[in-house]
Design an enzyme around this catalytic site. Structure first.
Site, short mmCIF file in Angstrom:
data_model
loop_
_atom_site.label_atom_id
_atom_site.label_comp_id
_atom_site.label_asym_id
_atom_site.label_seq_id
_atom_site.Cartn_x
_atom_site.Cartn_y
_atom_site.Cartn_z
N GLU A 1 -3.58 4.30 3.12
CA GLU A 1 -2.47 5.17 2.73
C GLU A 1 -2.94 6.44 2.03
O GLU A 1 -2.26 7.47 2.08
CB GLU A 1 -1.47 4.42 1.84
N CYS B 1 -6.46 -4.07 0.78
CA CYS B 1 -7.20 -4.37 -0.45
C CYS B 1 -6.93 -5.81 -0.89
O CYS B 1 -7.42 -6.74 -0.25
CB CYS B 1 -6.85 -3.36 -1.54
N HIS C 1 -7.99 1.52 1.29
CA HIS C 1 -6.59 1.96 1.18
C HIS C 1 -6.31 3.06 2.20
O HIS C 1 -6.48 4.25 1.90
CB HIS C 1 -6.31 2.48 -0.23
#
Length: 535
Positions: A511, A385, A509
């Site tokens: 994650e 990001c 993202h």
């Protein structure tokens, strides 16, 4: 339909989310379809604008809702995809009710806490109970037979009282035989080793004021409660002694389900709710054990950020790195590097680096310096990001000689703003947040190979800015390849550098899509490249 309702009455932040997630994972391992629901009493509309120091990271769901970080635990522990319907922030609930009143939905009636707010809480919980749960790995969605409800904060607070009252009425509506109430509370332990239970007793007493009584008490602390402590809690809190359980601090939160299982929580829930095991599937629990296990080899991954690690600001990223490490068979040691106060030595002791997402100008010079060091010294790097955007800025400055390359987020005007506000498909500037799951089209290269050669992936975004494609074309002549685009190919989402062991930036993202049984391929690629460098 059965409901497990988790709350606490002493202090917040002691692990209600982990206990809720663990209960869900254990019931799922016994063949049940489980979903989650959380009530957050705070008056914010959602978690999107809350400071990480106040509330930990903002977790993004696929449908675009910005939620409490506990939703990350729910999804990771149970391998499911949740939506904004699984969440009640107090501010959004009040907003929705007032909006309905303004639209005339209540036909001129006087709005009151009871019945209007309380009945709406009950309606939303029951709506989630009727909604099929989607598995993260795909497959047919299934209607749940157990809902795990977590009440945030502590029982007895002003903010929580409305929702505790709603849970009391909820028990009346669905029947006591269908509800199990679980307390997660902290045992104070003196230096002498004496365990003090007065806080737990007062929390249970506050709960009884609403006509409710806990069925299970889980005692958090450094050690498990001893027999005398269990007996005292049982007598004072009107809970069977065998249902007073301990959950001490463990090396990994992913060991919590097995610890609770060993101490009989599933059998206790079966007795209280009249549940029968529908089968046994321990695959996810075995993976939890693998994630919590220590390995012989290790790798040091630096996270360069401006938020202090003790405030859970990067929880999903840390979990994702641990999952990938367990998959490869190495321990991932996190090296926290403050982007405002750093030295070159901090970068040099890392085998790999992550530049995470974030907002605001504070600390960006340190992040850019970390990116330059990683690029010039062959250190594996993943920019996420804002980290992706700063990587582009660093390369434009130091490869293309654009010394004034910058982002519109930090500098509203300039000749070389290589990162700008998002524009729509017609080129109209749109300053709204792009948040939630979106498709990413992949081109041939390392990233596509890591994803297994698929043409399109779906990833979760949360950003207002994008790389200006026309400003960065010069990087193509220096080994930088743009290999991921938004649907239609108009917005750059991914870059990689050919001559580097692993230098990758992504606008999304990854994650948020990492799971214990499905580590994210990009993060696994980073950990693998870092491990190779460490040898």
């Amino acid at each position: 339909m059965k409901y497990v309702i988790v709350s606490g009455g002493v202090i917040s932040g002691v692990g209600k989310g982990i206990v809720s997630s663990s209960i869900g994972a254990l019931l799922k391992s016994r063949g049940h379809v489980v979903t989650h629901f959380k009530i957050d009493p705070y008056l914010n509309y959602n978690a999107g604008r809350m400071h990480p120091y106040e509330h930990g990271e903002v977790y993004v769901l696929d449908d675009g809702h910005e939620c409490d970080m506990d939703f990350g635990n729910y999804e990771r522990f149970n391998g499911i995809k949740l939506s904004g319907a699984n969440s009640i922030p107090g501010g959004r609930l009040l907003h929705d009710i007032v909006k309905c009143e303004r639209e005339g939905s209540f036909l001129g009636k006087t709005l009151q806490i009871n019945p209007h707010i309380i009945d709406e809480v009950i309606r939303r919980i029951r709506a989630v109970a009727d909604t099929p749960v989607e598995s993260f790995g795909g497959g047919q969605a299934a209607v749940p037979d157990v809902v795990v409800v977590e009440l945030g904060g502590t029982v007895g607070e002003y903010e929580s009282s409305i929702y505790t009252e709603a849970l009391a009425k909820f028990q009346y509506v669905v029947g006591k035989a269908n509800c199990a109430f679980v307390s997660v509370d902290y045992i104070v332990e003196l230096e002498t080793g004496e365990q003090k239970t007065k806080g737990i007793q007062m929390g249970c007493r506050n709960f009884r004021r609403f006509g409710l009584n806990y069925d299970i008490v889980i005692c958090r602390g450094r050690r498990e409660p001893n027999m005398e402590t269990r007996r005292k809690i049982s007598t004072s809190c009107w809970v069977k002694e065998e249902n007073v359980l301990g959950l001490p601090n463990l090396e990994s939160v992913y060991l919590a389900p097995m610890f609770l299982e060993k101490h009989g929580i599933v059998e206790a829930l079966n007795r209280i709710l009249g549940l029968d095991d529908k089968g046994m599937d321990r695959r996810m629990l075995d993976i939890f054990s693998m994630v919590g296990r220590r390995h012989r080899d290790g790798v040091r991954i630096g996270i360069v950020g401006k938020y202090a690690p003790e405030f859970d600001s990067y929880t999903s990223l840390v979990n994702a790195l641990k999952f990938s490490g367990a998959h490869i068979g190495v321990n991932v040691e996190i090296v926290w590097i403050n982007s405002e106060s750093y030295s070159v030595c901090d970068f040099e002791r890392c085998d790999g680096v992550v530049i995470p997402g974030g907002f605001g100008a504070r600390g960006i010079s340190g992040k850019i310096e970390a990116i330059r060091h990683a690029r010039e010294n062959g250190v594996p790097l993943l920019g996420i990001c804002l980290g992706y955007q700063l990587s582009v800025i660093e390369m434009c400055r130091n490869i293309l000689g654009m010394s004034d390359a910058f982002s519109e987020e930090f500098q509203p005007s300039g000749k070389n703003l290589v990162v700008r506000f998002i524009s729509d498909e017609n080129g109209v500037v749109d300053k709204r947040l792009r948040v939630g799951g979106y498709g990413v089209e992949l081109r041939d290269g390392l990233v596509k190979k890591l994803y297994g050669g698929v043409e399109t992936v779906r990833e979760r975004h949360r950003h207002r800015f994008e790389v200006a494609q026309e400003k960065v074309r010069g990087l193509l002549q220096h080994g930088v390849r743009f290999v991921g685009f938004s649907s239609g190919g108009k917005k750059i989402n991914v870059f990689e550098v050919e001559s580097h062991p692993f230098f990758v930036g992504v606008q999304f993202h990854p994650e948020f899509n990492a799971r214990p049984d499905r580590p994210h391929p990009l993060i696994t690629g980073l950990v693998s490249a870092s491990y190779e460098r460490s040898k």
